[in-house]
Scaffold this motif. Structure first.
Motif, PDB file in Angstrom:
ATOM      1  N   PHE A  79      44.274  47.548  35.899  1.00 12.46           N
ATOM      2  CA  PHE A  79      42.858  47.714  36.200  1.00 12.46           C
ATOM      3  C   PHE A  79      42.110  46.782  35.263  1.00 12.46           C
ATOM      4  CE2 PHE A  79      44.562  52.042  37.148  1.00 12.46           C
ATOM      5  CZ  PHE A  79      44.351  52.016  38.511  1.00 12.46           C
TER       6      PHE A  79
ATOM      7  N   LYS B  56      36.304  45.125  34.411  1.00  9.81           N
ATOM      8  CA  LYS B  56      35.156  45.336  35.316  1.00  9.81           C
ATOM      9  C   LYS B  56      35.340  46.559  36.200  1.00  9.81           C
ATOM     10  CE  LYS B  56      36.702  42.414  39.045  1.00  9.81           C
ATOM     11  NZ  LYS B  56      36.378  41.445  40.031  1.00  9.81           N
ATOM     12  N   ASP B  57      36.604  47.036  36.355  1.00 12.74           N
ATOM     13  CA  ASP B  57      36.867  48.252  37.134  1.00 12.74           C
ATOM     14  C   ASP B  57      36.496  49.519  36.381  1.00 12.74           C
ATOM     15  OD1 ASP B  57      38.001  46.803  39.250  1.00 12.74           O
ATOM     16  OD2 ASP B  57      40.000  46.893  38.354  1.00 12.74           O
TER      17      ASP B  57
ATOM     18  N   LEU C 295      39.634  56.049  38.945  1.00 10.37           N
ATOM     19  CA  LEU C 295      40.406  55.035  39.648  1.00 10.37           C
ATOM     20  C   LEU C 295      41.488  55.713  40.468  1.00 10.37           C
ATOM     21  CD1 LEU C 295      40.777  52.631  36.614  1.00 10.37           C
ATOM     22  CD2 LEU C 295      39.210  52.373  38.520  1.00 10.37           C
TER      23      LEU C 295
END
Length: 109
Positions: free
Chosen positions: A67, A70-71, A79
């Motif tokens: 990941f 920016k995630d 997530l």
């Protein structure tokens, strides 16, 4: 409002937390899972790349990925790791910098 935290002993069971539970804890749900895993990452992971591995009982990595920073933000620490996975017990391992978190997860069909 009730939260569940993966036990540090990596049991498949859950430990009940109140709303005052630590915000930095990693949440993995549902457990047991059927198709995919949802994660709520610890606050300490915000702004970092997070590498994940799903490891089967034989010690093989069956899924891995990263990941990107920016995630993961303070507003979005949820997530998903897509499945499907064969039925069984797995270890989910998350790594960022020097920090490593692990949880035992069960997939059923």
């Amino acid at each position: 409002h009730v939260l569940f935290r993966v036990m540090p002993e990596f049991s498949v069971g859950w430990e009940l937390l109140s709303d005052e539970g630590k915000a930095s804890d990693m949440l993995v749900f549902p457990n047991p899972a059927r198709e995919s895993l949802n994660l709520q990452l610890p606050a300490t992971f915000v702004g970092s790349a997070v590498n994940y591995s799903v490891i089967d009982q034989a010690g093989r990595t069956v899924r891995s990925g990263t990941f990107s920073p920016k995630d993961i933000s303070s507003n979005n620490r949820r997530l998903q790791i897509p499945g499907p996975f064969p039925s069984g017990v797995y270890i989910l391992e998350l790594r960022t910098g020097q920090e490593v978190r692990s949880a035992k997860v069960l997939f059923t069909h």
